[in-house]
Design a protein around this motif. Structure first.
Motif, short mmCIF file in Angstrom:
data_model
loop_
_atom_site.label_atom_id
_atom_site.label_comp_id
_atom_site.label_asym_id
_atom_site.label_seq_id
_atom_site.Cartn_x
_atom_site.Cartn_y
_atom_site.Cartn_z
N ALA A 143 -6.84 -1.23 -3.15
CA ALA A 143 -5.87 -0.33 -3.79
C ALA A 143 -5.67 -0.58 -5.29
O ALA A 143 -4.93 0.17 -5.93
CB ALA A 143 -4.52 -0.43 -3.08
N LEU A 185 -5.54 -6.07 -0.19
CA LEU A 185 -4.79 -5.01 -0.88
C LEU A 185 -5.34 -4.84 -2.30
O LEU A 185 -5.54 -3.71 -2.77
CB LEU A 185 -3.30 -5.38 -0.89
CG LEU A 185 -2.26 -4.43 -1.49
CD1 LEU A 185 -2.21 -4.49 -3.01
CD2 LEU A 185 -2.43 -3.00 -1.02
N ALA A 236 0.84 -1.20 0.00
CA ALA A 236 0.00 0.00 0.00
C ALA A 236 0.87 1.26 0.00
O ALA A 236 0.62 2.21 -0.75
CB ALA A 236 -0.94 -0.01 1.20
#
Ligand code: 6GU
Length: 239
Positions: A126, A122, A68
């Motif tokens: 993202a 994740l 991230a």
């Protein structure tokens, strides 16, 4: 265009940044490339980027936190609006149409995973898009990311010279490319097709188109079907 690649192997970016058409694009400043190593965004003593999978099983999974932070740094480089593209065999198949649309965006962030992949949370929080380059498994996303960089970079304005214009390429018209010949005129008992020596540019154009159609029909009939669905064949193509 600015492209950030999040990878544990930043050296792999040199394949496109130093060599050939893409290397020239970088030197001409039409393409800006930046590798971001998630290991540089770890906070533990061992700088660990992976951990064991919940539920057990072989292999390791990339931890979400360093990724991230690395993606954030990638976005800082490529632009806050840059899409984050995760290269994975689970993604949608990459093709020339996607390369063309990506060439329109001013920046992108490519995430190359290693091990068994990255933590799914994740991906969900993202990643904007998951992309695969084909139905086979690579040891990591880097080679796939480099494929995307190359395919997109050659479509950027001014990257290809007038001579090797992208419009003529295989797939640009939805067809495979025609065969090419250079000197000598005879090689291994085979002559260069006479029409290519004729100087008759209309005849050469027709011959190349016929060759491209013939090869596509033989090798990739699926492309011809897709082309017929998209548009009627031109009068010239029907000859
Ligand atoms: Cl994008 N990544 C990996 N690891 N393997 C692949 C792929 C991507 N596309 C095809 N195989």
């Amino acid at each position: 265009m600015r492209i950030a690649m999040v990878t544990l192997f930043p050296e792999m970016l040199s394949m496109v940044s130093d060599l050939g058409v893409t290397g020239r694009a970088v030197r001409d400043d039409r393409l800006q490339l930046r590798a971001v190593n998630p290991r540089d965004y770890t906070t533990d003593r061992h700088r660990s980027v992976d951990d064991r999978p919940y539920g057990g099983g072989p292999g390791m999974v990339m931890r979400p936190e360093p990724l991230a932070a690395a993606l954030e740094a990638g976005r800082e480089f490529a632009g806050e609006a840059a899409p984050v593209i995760y290269l994975s065999p689970q993604g949608r198949k990459f093709d020339h149409e996607r390369a063309k649309s990506l060439a329109e965006t001013p920046g992108m962030v490519l995430l190359a995973g290693r091990y068994e992949g990255v933590d799914e949370r994740l991906v969900r929080s993202a990643v904007d898009e998951e992309v695969s380059i084909g139905d086979y498994v690579l040891s990591g996303g880097e080679l796939a990311a480099l494929v995307v960089v190359d395919a997109v970079a050659r479509l950027l304005p001014g990257v290809l010279g007038h001579e090797d214009s992208a419009e003529e390429d295989s797939f640009a018209q939805g067809l495979l490319d025609c065969p090419h010949f250079t000197r000598p005129e005879q090689y291994k008992g085979e002559d260069v097709p006479a029409v290519l020596l004729s100087g008759d540019h209309a005849a050469i154009r027709r011959w190349r188109l016929k060759q491209a159609l013939g090869r596509t029909w033989e090798r990739r009939p699926d492309l011809l079907e897709a082309l017929e669905k998209r548009r009627e064949l031109t009068a010239e193509e029907q000859l």
